[in-house]
Design a protein around this motif. Structure first.
Motif, short mmCIF file in Angstrom:
data_model
loop_
_atom_site.label_atom_id
_atom_site.label_comp_id
_atom_site.label_asym_id
_atom_site.label_seq_id
_atom_site.Cartn_x
_atom_site.Cartn_y
_atom_site.Cartn_z
N SER A 145 0.86 -1.17 0.00
CA SER A 145 0.00 0.00 0.00
C SER A 145 0.90 1.23 0.00
N GLY A 146 0.38 2.37 -0.41
CA GLY A 146 1.18 3.57 -0.41
C GLY A 146 2.30 3.51 -1.44
N THR A 147 3.19 4.49 -1.39
CA THR A 147 4.29 4.56 -2.36
C THR A 147 5.56 5.08 -1.71
N VAL A 148 6.69 4.74 -2.32
CA VAL A 148 7.96 5.38 -2.01
C VAL A 148 8.55 5.89 -3.32
N VAL A 149 9.16 7.05 -3.26
CA VAL A 149 9.80 7.62 -4.45
C VAL A 149 11.23 8.00 -4.10
N PRO A 150 12.15 7.89 -5.05
CA PRO A 150 13.55 8.22 -4.76
C PRO A 150 13.73 9.70 -4.43
N VAL A 151 14.57 9.96 -3.44
CA VAL A 151 15.05 11.31 -3.12
C VAL A 151 16.53 11.18 -2.81
N GLU A 152 17.17 12.26 -2.54
CA GLU A 152 18.61 12.22 -2.27
C GLU A 152 18.90 11.34 -1.05
N GLY A 154 18.00 8.28 -0.40
CA GLY A 154 17.01 7.30 0.01
C GLY A 154 15.69 7.45 -0.72
N TYR A 155 14.60 7.40 0.05
CA TYR A 155 13.26 7.41 -0.52
C TYR A 155 12.33 8.21 0.37
N LEU A 156 11.21 8.60 -0.20
CA LEU A 156 10.18 9.31 0.53
C LEU A 156 8.92 8.45 0.53
N LEU A 157 8.39 8.17 1.73
CA LEU A 157 7.28 7.24 1.91
C LEU A 157 5.99 7.99 2.23
N ASN A 158 4.91 7.60 1.55
CA ASN A 158 3.57 8.14 1.83
C ASN A 158 2.54 7.03 1.69
N GLY A 159 1.52 7.07 2.53
CA GLY A 159 0.44 6.09 2.41
C GLY A 159 -0.12 5.68 3.75
N SER A 160 -0.95 4.66 3.72
CA SER A 160 -1.54 4.11 4.94
C SER A 160 -1.59 2.59 4.85
N TRP A 161 -1.53 1.94 6.03
CA TRP A 161 -1.49 0.48 6.10
C TRP A 161 -2.45 0.03 7.19
N VAL A 215 -4.56 -1.57 14.33
CA VAL A 215 -4.96 -0.26 13.83
C VAL A 215 -4.37 0.04 12.46
N THR A 216 -4.66 1.22 11.97
CA THR A 216 -4.08 1.72 10.73
C THR A 216 -2.92 2.65 11.06
N THR A 217 -1.84 2.56 10.28
CA THR A 217 -0.73 3.50 10.42
C THR A 217 -0.59 4.29 9.12
N THR A 218 -0.17 5.53 9.24
CA THR A 218 -0.03 6.38 8.06
C THR A 218 1.34 7.04 8.04
N ALA A 219 1.83 7.29 6.84
CA ALA A 219 3.11 7.97 6.65
C ALA A 219 2.91 9.17 5.74
N LYS A 220 3.50 10.28 6.12
CA LYS A 220 3.45 11.48 5.29
C LYS A 220 4.87 12.02 5.14
N ASP A 221 5.41 11.86 3.95
CA ASP A 221 6.76 12.34 3.64
C ASP A 221 7.79 11.82 4.66
N VAL A 222 7.78 10.52 4.88
CA VAL A 222 8.74 9.89 5.79
C VAL A 222 9.97 9.47 5.00
N PHE A 223 11.12 9.87 5.46
CA PHE A 223 12.36 9.52 4.77
C PHE A 223 12.78 8.09 5.12
N VAL A 224 13.17 7.34 4.10
CA VAL A 224 13.65 5.96 4.25
C VAL A 224 15.05 5.87 3.64
N PRO A 225 16.08 5.56 4.42
CA PRO A 225 17.42 5.42 3.87
C PRO A 225 17.50 4.28 2.85
N LEU A 226 18.50 4.31 2.00
CA LEU A 226 18.69 3.27 0.99
C LEU A 226 18.77 1.89 1.61
#
Length: 416
Positions: A145-152, A154-161, A215-226
């Protein structure tokens, strides 16, 4: 602009200086046998908290603390961080005891085991951080669910689970999501993030398994290292990117089979809990609207108890059969056949079916007064029903998959 902003933030969420070495972990810890003895002694204590946990839709803090002190949460952690790297049979042993205490509690603990095991597939740098606290607890969500996109960097995470069991007491979450890259096909991946970077949505209002706090967890612009991302394919098969765990037996098993075989003991424990609850009520209990002043004297009681006991023993057979196959394949390192994979899923389904039938029998034999909220049997009945409709435990779906394979067809699921 995002790259600059998250370059600054990521060091707060994922400090690079966090490291764990083997010498930092205390060498003395309970043996597995000592752990099992401690757990057996805890069962009555954990049962006392079950009603509170259901009412409050999360496991009681005292129960979490008591289990943490026994080392239960470390069963699927790497040894170099103070874990046990326990085999599947051990997890079935422990899950039965936990299920006998409280099914929702047992479920929550098993999700921590599975998530810890999955993090063991991650690069060692990620493990160094996630397991920097030997008492860490990791919850999980394996449906993308949700998405991650590359940033400098690492990645940027958004979505809900959704259905994130144990989130209230977790330090980290591993979650499945979809990696989006320009010009490339979307790729399912798994990432590990600290719970402090996520938001919890308190939406768990259910008829069963309330105490699991799923429960449900949500992420808004969470940085994820490589280092904190692996392809979902690497976890499902598995194909660990961890160099240190590459040779460990417990990480040789397919994720779905390792997880299902480790969890199925819960159902057996719940069937045994129903037996305990029934026999606590039976002495001197009459069967209303009959001449039986003592339920124990009625032939129908003998049939119900005898049938439920046999079903529980059959469920236990399937739980241990699945564990034995997973452990044997892990020890030998031999490739899995598709029929062996499907058989583990079938064992799980049949253990679920038989344990639920046993609980149904005990509940039916417990009479009208058993529906009061203070009677454990009604909670056990609702909880085991909730587990039985989980897609991974569905008796019919799992049996169908096994039958398809036996008939020479490909399974119609990737979760095998």
């Amino acid at each position: 602009m995002l790259w600059v902003r998250w370059s600054n933030v990521r060091h707060k969420l994922f400090p690079s200086e966090v490291k764990v070495s083997i010498t930092e972990i205390p060498r003395q810890q309970p043996t597995l046998e000592q752990l099992k003895i401690s757990l057996a002694e805890l069962v009555p204590v954990l049962r006392e908290k079950a009603a509170w946990s259901e009412e409050n839709r999360r496991i009681h803090e005292d129960s979490i603390q008591a289990l943490s002190e026994t080392g239960i949460f470390k069963l699927r952690m790497p040894r170099r961080y103070g874990g046990y790297e326990s085999n599947t049979k051990t997890l079935v042993d422990v899950a039965i005891d936990l299920g006998r205490a409280d099914g929702a509690l047992a479920w929550t603990v098993s999700t921590y085991w599975i998530a810890s095991w999955i993090v063991g597939l991650f690069p060692d740098a990620a493990q160094d951080q996630v397991f920097s606290d030997p008492g860490t607890r990791i919850c999980g969500a394996v449906s993308p669910s949700g998405t991650v996109v590359p940033v400098e960097g690492g990645y940027l995470l958004n979505g809900s689970w959704h259905f994130v069991s144990g989130a209230w007491h977790a330090n980290w979450q591993e979650l499945a999501t979809v990696l989006l890259r320009p010009g490339q096909e979307p790729e399912p991946v798994i990432v590990a993030v600290p719970m402090s970077s996520l938001q919890i949505v308190d939406d768990w209002h259910t008829s069963g398994m309330s105490a699991s706090g799923s429960v449900t967890t949500t992420a808004k612009d969470v940085f994820v290292p490589l280092t904190h991302l692996v392809p979902l394919e690497a976890a499902i098969r598995p194909n660990a990117v961890s160099e240190t765990n590459a040779g460990a037996e417990i990480w040789r098993s397919p994720t779905i089979l390792a997880g299902s075989a480790a969890t199925v003991g819960i159902l057996v424990g719940m069937a045994k809990a129903a037996l305990d609850a029934f026999f606590e009520r039976m002495p001197d209990r009459p069967i209303r609207y009959t001449d039986y002043e003592h339920q124990a004297e009625a032939p129908i009681t003998h049939i119900q108890v005898g049938t439920a006991t046999m079903k529980t023993e059959q469920a236990e057979y399937h739980a241990y059969h699945a564990a034995a196959l997973v452990d044997a394949k892990a020890a030998s390192g031999e490739p899995w056949t598709i029929q062996e994979r499907a058989r583990v899923r079938a064992d799980e389904g049949w253990a679920t079916r038989l344990a639920k039938q046993a609980v149904d029998l005990y509940a039916s034999a417990s009479g009208g007064s058993s529906i009061y909220k203070h009677e454990p049997i009604q909670r056990i009945l609702r909880d085991i029903h909730a587990i039985s409709v989980h897609p991974m435990f569905s008796p019919d779906s799992n049996t169908e998959t096994f039958g398809r394979v036996l008939c020479g067809l490909e399974p119609n699921t990737m979760f095998i």
